[in-house]
Design a protein around this motif. Sequence first.
Motif, mmCIF file in Angstrom:
data_model
loop_
_atom_site.group_PDB
_atom_site.id
_atom_site.type_symbol
_atom_site.label_atom_id
_atom_site.label_comp_id
_atom_site.label_asym_id
_atom_site.label_seq_id
_atom_site.Cartn_x
_atom_site.Cartn_y
_atom_site.Cartn_z
ATOM 1 N N GLU A 184 0.922 -1.322 0.144
ATOM 2 C CA GLU A 184 0.020 -0.001 0.019
ATOM 3 C C GLU A 184 0.917 1.265 -0.104
ATOM 4 N N ASP A 186 0.493 5.430 0.199
ATOM 5 C CA ASP A 186 -0.300 6.727 0.158
ATOM 6 C C ASP A 186 0.472 7.896 -0.511
ATOM 7 N N SER A 191 -5.431 10.011 -0.477
ATOM 8 C CA SER A 191 -5.204 8.961 -1.975
ATOM 9 C C SER A 191 -4.090 7.781 -1.373
ATOM 10 N N MET A 192 -4.784 6.620 -1.749
ATOM 11 C CA MET A 192 -3.681 5.462 -1.641
ATOM 12 C C MET A 192 -3.749 4.567 -2.903
ATOM 13 N N LEU A 193 -2.682 4.114 -3.317
ATOM 14 C CA LEU A 193 -2.512 2.895 -4.241
ATOM 15 C C LEU A 193 -2.341 1.700 -3.649
ATOM 16 N N SER A 229 -7.084 1.655 -6.301
ATOM 17 C CA SER A 229 -6.720 3.080 -5.678
ATOM 18 C C SER A 229 -8.174 3.204 -4.711
ATOM 19 N N ARG A 230 -7.717 4.058 -3.380
ATOM 20 C CA ARG A 230 -8.871 4.246 -2.496
ATOM 21 C C ARG A 230 -8.324 5.753 -2.142
ATOM 22 N N ASN A 231 -9.587 6.466 -2.450
ATOM 23 C CA ASN A 231 -9.577 7.842 -2.314
ATOM 24 C C ASN A 231 -10.639 8.652 -1.433
#
Length: 238
Positions: A184, A186, A191-193, A229-231
Amino acid sequence: DSQPPSAAIPGGTVLQRDGTTDVDVRAISAELNWDFGPATLTFIPAYRDTKPQYLTYSPGFFFDTAETSEEQSYELRLGSETDRVKWVGGLYYFNEDQTQLYSLRAVPFQQSLVDTTLGTKSKAAFGEATFSVTDTLRLIGGLRYSKDEKEQSGSTTTTLPRPGFVSNAGQRDFSNTSWKVGAELDIAPQSMLFATVATGFKAGGFFPSVPAPNNSFAPEKLTAYTLGSRNLFLERRL
């Protein structure tokens, strides 16, 4: 009413009743947590008793199915989280006793009765950890060992098209070690990939009405690749 038709004539089965479905399910589960400070212990017991019964004429003949399934499962895990490491490890146990009774009547072409019992025991040990290399980069790793024991007994009795009797008995064991690796990153405060590669396993089993020794099937295995991706956007509204 799940009784068979009361009369039959040469050349077919008299359909005098509608098909029925009767399912009786009783289940209970719980989750218990103990906070020991450095770690939290979690225990999840569960019990389920299922009695489905089906009667259908949809294919144009009489097919009556009665089953029972009594199962219990237990999961015990220990987990903790610090600024650098988040981890969990545990044990799992599952046990099921199942019966199956299939009655098929397609007079004068086919008539058979399948009466089988199936026992399943599954045991597993698992663990997963997430390690923070930096404030923005985390590495993920996990392992799970599974062992499944399945045993079937019973028989298939055939009246039409010719009298016959075959055994449905069998016993097979399945074991597997699955793994997971990932990372993971940041790229911004909200926002994280992430990317992971993981393997999976589902034990094989038995066909209820196929005679031995060709009445079992092999396990399923997979390898899954995930990239995403989480955002959070618009002041956490999106």
